[in-house]
Design an enzyme around this catalytic site. Sequence first.
Site, PDB file in Angstrom:
ATOM      1  N   GLY A 107       7.241   7.831   2.479  1.00 45.00           N
ATOM      2  CA  GLY A 107       8.036   8.891   1.874  1.00 45.00           C
ATOM      3  C   GLY A 107       9.460   8.812   2.374  1.00 45.00           C
ATOM      4  O   GLY A 107       9.732   8.163   3.395  1.00 45.00           O
ATOM      5  N   CYS A 134       3.770   3.788   6.919  1.00 43.95           N
ATOM      6  CA  CYS A 134       5.188   4.114   7.119  1.00 43.95           C
ATOM      7  C   CYS A 134       5.339   5.592   7.484  1.00 43.95           C
ATOM      8  O   CYS A 134       4.886   6.003   8.542  1.00 43.95           O
ATOM      9  CB  CYS A 134       5.976   3.722   5.865  1.00 43.95           C
ATOM     10  SG  CYS A 134       7.742   3.625   6.177  1.00 43.95           S
ATOM     11  N   TYR A 135       5.902   6.414   6.627  1.00 45.15           N
ATOM     12  CA  TYR A 135       6.026   7.850   6.933  1.00 45.15           C
ATOM     13  C   TYR A 135       4.660   8.436   7.285  1.00 45.15           C
ATOM     14  O   TYR A 135       4.537   9.260   8.190  1.00 45.15           O
ATOM     15  CB  TYR A 135       6.615   8.565   5.711  1.00 45.15           C
ATOM     16  CG  TYR A 135       6.800  10.055   5.883  1.00 45.15           C
ATOM     17  CD1 TYR A 135       7.950  10.573   6.457  1.00 45.15           C
ATOM     18  CD2 TYR A 135       5.814  10.953   5.451  1.00 45.15           C
ATOM     19  CE1 TYR A 135       8.122  11.936   6.612  1.00 45.15           C
ATOM     20  CE2 TYR A 135       5.977  12.326   5.603  1.00 45.15           C
ATOM     21  CZ  TYR A 135       7.134  12.812   6.184  1.00 45.15           C
ATOM     22  OH  TYR A 135       7.297  14.163   6.333  1.00 45.15           O
ATOM     23  N   HIS A 221       4.471  -2.049   4.861  1.00 51.11           N
ATOM     24  CA  HIS A 221       3.829  -1.688   3.583  1.00 51.11           C
ATOM     25  C   HIS A 221       2.819  -2.754   3.150  1.00 51.11           C
ATOM     26  O   HIS A 221       3.213  -3.798   2.647  1.00 51.11           O
ATOM     27  CB  HIS A 221       4.904  -1.510   2.499  1.00 51.11           C
ATOM     28  CG  HIS A 221       5.732  -0.296   2.726  1.00 51.11           C
ATOM     29  ND1 HIS A 221       5.419   0.929   2.188  1.00 51.11           N
ATOM     30  CD2 HIS A 221       6.844  -0.105   3.477  1.00 51.11           C
ATOM     31  CE1 HIS A 221       6.308   1.821   2.583  1.00 51.11           C
ATOM     32  NE2 HIS A 221       7.189   1.216   3.368  1.00 51.11           N
ATOM     33  N   GLU A 223       0.918  -2.543   0.645  1.00 48.59           N
ATOM     34  CA  GLU A 223       0.699  -2.479  -0.805  1.00 48.59           C
ATOM     35  C   GLU A 223       1.637  -3.390  -1.596  1.00 48.59           C
ATOM     36  O   GLU A 223       1.390  -3.657  -2.766  1.00 48.59           O
ATOM     37  CB  GLU A 223       0.827  -1.024  -1.297  1.00 48.59           C
ATOM     38  CG  GLU A 223       2.219  -0.412  -1.254  1.00 48.59           C
ATOM     39  CD  GLU A 223       2.612   0.170   0.105  1.00 48.59           C
ATOM     40  OE1 GLU A 223       2.006  -0.212   1.126  1.00 48.59           O
ATOM     41  OE2 GLU A 223       3.543   0.990   0.149  1.00 48.59           O
ATOM     42  N   ASP A 279      -3.080   0.934 -25.532  1.00 53.78           N
ATOM     43  CA  ASP A 279      -3.872   2.087 -25.099  1.00 53.78           C
ATOM     44  C   ASP A 279      -4.732   2.634 -26.229  1.00 53.78           C
ATOM     45  O   ASP A 279      -5.927   2.883 -26.067  1.00 53.78           O
ATOM     46  CB  ASP A 279      -2.960   3.197 -24.565  1.00 53.78           C
ATOM     47  CG  ASP A 279      -2.053   2.706 -23.461  1.00 53.78           C
ATOM     48  OD1 ASP A 279      -2.423   1.697 -22.831  1.00 53.78           O
ATOM     49  OD2 ASP A 279      -0.990   3.288 -23.239  1.00 53.78           O
ATOM     50  N   LYS A 421      -2.500   1.293 -16.170  1.00 60.32           N
ATOM     51  CA  LYS A 421      -2.252   0.392 -17.291  1.00 60.32           C
ATOM     52  C   LYS A 421      -2.924  -0.979 -17.127  1.00 60.32           C
ATOM     53  O   LYS A 421      -3.508  -1.517 -18.059  1.00 60.32           O
ATOM     54  CB  LYS A 421      -0.735   0.202 -17.428  1.00 60.32           C
ATOM     55  CG  LYS A 421      -0.311  -0.599 -18.616  1.00 60.32           C
ATOM     56  CD  LYS A 421      -0.279   0.286 -19.821  1.00 60.32           C
ATOM     57  CE  LYS A 421       0.223  -0.410 -21.044  1.00 60.32           C
ATOM     58  NZ  LYS A 421       0.323   0.521 -22.159  1.00 60.32           N
TER      59      LYS A 421
END
Length: 565
Positions: A107, A134-135, A221, A223, A279, A421
Site C-alpha cells: 500500500g 511490503c506494507y 513483491h 506477485e 466475456d 479476465k
Amino acid sequence: MGEAKQPILRTSHCFVIEPACLQAVFDGGILAASDARAYNDPLSHGKAAMKRIADERVLVLDFGSQYAQLIARRVREQQVYCEIVRHDVRAERIRELAPMGIILSGGPSSVYEPGAPKCDPDLFRLGVPVLGICYGMQLACEALGGRVENTPAREYGRAQCRVVAENELLAGLSGQIQVWMSHGDQVAQVSDDFLPLAATRTCPFAAVRHRELPIYGLQFHPEVTHTPAGATILGNFLATVCRCSRLWKLGDFARQTIEELRARVGEDRVICGLSGGVDSAVVAALLSQAIGPQLSCILVDNGLLRKGEAASVIEEFTNHFRADLHVVQAQEKFLAALAGVVDPQEKRRRIGHAFIECFSDEAARIEGARFLAQGTLYPDVIESGGLVDGPAATIKLHHNVGGLPDDLDFELIEPLRDLFKDEVRRLGLQLGLPEEIVWRHPFPGPGLAVRLVGEVTKERLVTLREADAIVVEEIKAAGLYRKTSQAFAVLLPVQSVGVMGDARTYQDVVAVRSIDSEDFMTADWSHLPHELLAAISTRIINEVAGVNRVVYDVSSKPPATIEWE
Ligand code: XMP
C-alpha cells in the site's frame, strides 16, 4: 447466489458485455446497496448443499496496493480461490469466512503515519496463516512489537536478496535470489518473536517469520514477474503453510457452474446479449452447455463492430453452439441516430439509447424469458464497491452509454462474477470457443463510433473498418497480438496533402494506436518494431481508398486515454 428475484440494474446500459462496457454499468453506484449485499455476500455462495471449489479460499486484505488484484490472480494461478476484501474487515468476520490463509497487500501509506490503514490486530491471533507483503509485512511486524522506519536507502526495482535461514516459505531457494522491491519504509527492528529469513544489502529484514505463529512477511513483491521465484514463494505459502489442496480448477468451476445454472434456471428461458467480445461469448457458451435450447442470444449488429466480428459470432453460435440466435440488423438505425453528431459523449448517449431499444424490442419477442445473463467479471464486482467485505469503490473512468428502461424486469445471471479476465479466457478455450474470439482485444461498447473522430457516416465507417483490420492483421502476423492489449486504427477528421503517382492528393489521416496494459486504467504505448509500423502504413495507404497518411500514437495513459474519444 440469493434466490430472491434480482432487480435489473436500473440506469446505464448493461447488456453489452465487454468488460469495458461494464464500467458503464456501475456508473454512479447503480447497483442498489441492499441488492448488492444480498447478491454479493460470499457466505451465500456456500448456500448450495454442494461444497463449492471456491469454499477453500484465501483472502487478500487490500491496503490500497496497485497490486492487490495481481496478488489475487497469482494465488488463483496456484489453483487456490482468492478474494480481495477491505483492509479493516473484522477478525470475527474473517473467522466466519474461514479462509485457509490471509495475505496483507502492499500500500502507498506509511504505517507510522496518523490515519494509515490498519487491519484488525486480532487477525494475527486467529491461527490462520498470514503473509504480509511490503506494507502488509511492515504492518504485521509493527503490530507484533517491531519498528518501521523510513530508510535513506530506498529500494525501487530489482534487488539481490540473500536467503539467511532455511524455512518453509523460501523452500527450494537458496543463496541469492532476484526480487522486486518498491519501498521507502522498511522494518528496522523486529521483536524477539520474529526470525529473519532473507536480507538485501540495505534491508536486513527482506523476509521474516514469527517463531510461534504462522505469520510471514516479505518486503519484496512476489506477485510481480520481476521476482522470478515469486510463484515458488507464493506456492510454498499456499501449499505448505496454508495447506491448501489446490481445488480451484477451471474445469471443475465450469462443471459446477453448469450444474448450478441448470438448478437455478429450471425450465425457464435465459436471454444473453452477445457483443462480439470474449466475456459475453463465454457466458453464452456456459449457458449453452447448461440449458441448451432454453438459451436465446441477441446480437445487435449496430454497424459499429470490427470487420468480421458479427460474422464470427454468428458462425460460432449458430453452427457450433446451435443457439437460438437473434441478430438485430440495426446498422441504419444507428447511422440515423448518429447523423450530424460529433460530440463523443452525445455519440455514446445516442448509441446507448439505440442499443437499449433494439435489445428490449427483441427481448420482448422472446417468450417466457425470465433471466438476463451478463458477463460481469470479478474486477467489475470489486470496483463497483458493492461487496459487503470488498474494498471501497475505486475511482475509475466511466463511460456511461445511456439508460435502461425501468420496465425491463429480468433476474440477473452473472456466472463470471468470481473470475478474472485471464480465467475467463482459459474457460472460453475449455468450453470450445475459438482462439479468435477468446483472444480478441477488448472493444468499447460504442464501437468504431468513438474511433472515428467527427461525424459517423457509412463511408467513413468503411474506411476505418478496413484500416483497423489491417492493423490487427499485421500485428497478428508479427506474432504480437497477444503481447499487445489493445491495437486499433482511428480515423481523424483531418485531411492532409500527399502525392500519389504524379498527382497531388488531399486525403484522410489514420492514426494507429497500440497499447500495453494490465488493467486498462494505465497503459503504455506499445513499442512496436519499425518494420511492423512500416508494413501497417504501406498497406493502409495502398489498400484503403481515401487515406494518404498514417501516424502512430505514442501517448501513454495517463495523461492520454486509450480511445481517442
Ligand atoms: P479509455 O479510453 O478511457 O478506455 O482509456 C479504457 C478502456 O475502456 C474502453 N472504453 C469503453 N468501453 N464504452 C465501453 O464499453 C465506452 O464508451 C468506452 N470508452 C472506452 C476502452 O476501449 C479501453 O479498453
